[in-house]
Design a protein around this motif. Structure first.
Motif, short mmCIF file in Angstrom:
data_model
loop_
_atom_site.label_atom_id
_atom_site.label_comp_id
_atom_site.label_asym_id
_atom_site.label_seq_id
_atom_site.Cartn_x
_atom_site.Cartn_y
_atom_site.Cartn_z
N CYS A 15 -11.91 -6.81 -53.38
CA CYS A 15 -13.06 -6.87 -52.49
C CYS A 15 -12.74 -5.89 -51.36
CB CYS A 15 -13.26 -8.28 -51.96
SG CYS A 15 -14.64 -8.47 -50.80
N PHE A 16 -13.63 -4.94 -51.11
CA PHE A 16 -13.35 -3.94 -50.08
C PHE A 16 -14.60 -3.59 -49.29
CE2 PHE A 16 -14.13 -1.66 -54.05
CZ PHE A 16 -14.97 -0.62 -53.70
N PRO A 64 -10.49 -7.91 -39.27
CA PRO A 64 -11.30 -6.68 -39.29
C PRO A 64 -10.51 -5.39 -39.47
CG PRO A 64 -11.35 -7.71 -37.12
CD PRO A 64 -10.61 -8.64 -38.02
N ASP A 65 -9.19 -5.45 -39.33
CA ASP A 65 -8.36 -4.27 -39.52
C ASP A 65 -8.00 -4.04 -40.99
OD1 ASP A 65 -6.92 -6.72 -39.18
OD2 ASP A 65 -5.05 -5.59 -39.01
N GLY A 122 -24.56 -4.37 -49.53
CA GLY A 122 -23.71 -5.34 -48.85
C GLY A 122 -22.65 -4.70 -47.99
N LYS A 123 -22.10 -5.48 -47.10
CA LYS A 123 -21.00 -5.03 -46.25
C LYS A 123 -19.73 -4.91 -47.08
CE LYS A 123 -18.43 -6.47 -42.11
NZ LYS A 123 -18.32 -7.52 -41.06
N TRP A 124 -19.60 -5.77 -48.08
CA TRP A 124 -18.41 -5.84 -48.91
C TRP A 124 -18.75 -5.52 -50.36
CZ3 TRP A 124 -14.69 -6.06 -45.57
CH2 TRP A 124 -14.85 -6.77 -44.39
N ILE A 125 -17.82 -4.86 -51.04
CA ILE A 125 -17.95 -4.59 -52.47
C ILE A 125 -16.96 -5.48 -53.21
CG2 ILE A 125 -17.62 -2.89 -54.33
CD1 ILE A 125 -20.04 -2.24 -52.54
N VAL A 126 -17.47 -6.22 -54.17
CA VAL A 126 -16.62 -6.99 -55.07
C VAL A 126 -16.72 -6.32 -56.43
CG1 VAL A 126 -16.46 -9.18 -56.34
CG2 VAL A 126 -16.80 -9.19 -53.85
N VAL A 160 -13.93 -12.78 -48.82
CA VAL A 160 -14.78 -12.40 -47.68
C VAL A 160 -14.30 -13.10 -46.40
CG1 VAL A 160 -17.11 -12.56 -46.71
CG2 VAL A 160 -16.78 -11.75 -49.05
N SER A 161 -13.93 -14.36 -46.49
CA SER A 161 -13.44 -15.09 -45.32
C SER A 161 -12.21 -14.40 -44.74
CB SER A 161 -13.09 -16.54 -45.67
OG SER A 161 -14.24 -17.25 -46.00
N PHE A 162 -11.30 -13.99 -45.61
CA PHE A 162 -10.10 -13.30 -45.14
C PHE A 162 -10.46 -11.98 -44.47
CE2 PHE A 162 -6.57 -10.38 -45.41
CZ PHE A 162 -5.52 -11.15 -44.94
#
Length: 185
Positions: free
Chosen positions: A159-160, A112-113, A84-88, A105-107
């Motif tokens: 989440c990163f 994007p920074d 995934g693009k994000w790790i939870v 994820v929405s945040f």
């Protein structure tokens, strides 16, 4: 559906709360995820619980350690498998609110920074009764200040981004058996 989020959960002898923790993830309002469970050679009923959940949900991937390797190594095994693009992150004795991943994820998608977000948490007893609430700092300045003294992020509530600016996955420093998250942040 391609996973946008990789949830990484390591468990060692976590049978008491594991089913509730997994259920809290599977009912998320955001469902484009893979759930990577690393069983760190549990000797209780955790492996059976994991098998039951994996049989009913194809988003679950299981990594079975043949020996107890510890949390840091186990988490890195999960991070290396993540797509995934994000790790939870979530621990085997924690619960997530049904909209947790959607909000995080929405945040991040809207900012994007930003590399990582966290969340406040409530401690509960074995019956689910609220004991305490821990707030976390919200501004960049507050976060940086608190990092001088303690970890401002709850590890199992973050989440990163999976990849660093060089295109490699973020990994924990395996020389840290604890506070590996604080070291990474």
């Amino acid at each position: 559906m391609e996973a946008v989020v990789s949830i990484v959960l390591s468990v060692y002898n976590g049978e008491a709360f594991l089913a509730d923790a997994l259920e809290s993830l599977l009912v998320q309002s955001y469902d484009a995820f893979e759930l990577i469970i690393v069983d760190d050679a549990s000797s209780d009923h955790s492996p059976g619980i994991i098998r039951e959940f994996a049989a009913r949900d194809s988003r679950i991937q299981v990594i079975q350690n043949t020996a107890n390797l510890g949390l840091t190594v186990s988490l890195n095994k999960g991070l290396k498998q993540a797509q995934g693009k994000w790790i939870v992150r979530q621990d085997a004795d924690d619960l997530s609110r049904p909209d947790r991943i959607e909000k995080q994820v929405s945040f991040l998608e809207a900012h994007p920074d930003i590399v990582m977000v966290g969340a406040c948490y409530e401690s509960i007893d074995e019956s689910g009764n609220k004991l305490t609430t821990r707030k976390i700092p919200l501004s960049d300045e507050e976060i940086r200040w608190e990092m001088l003294f303690q970890n401002p992020f709850i590890h199992s509530a973050v989440c990163f981004r999976r990849l660093n600016p060089e295109g490699n996955p973020y990994l924990y420093d395996e020389s840290f058996s604890c506070s590996q998250d604080y070291r990474l942040w």
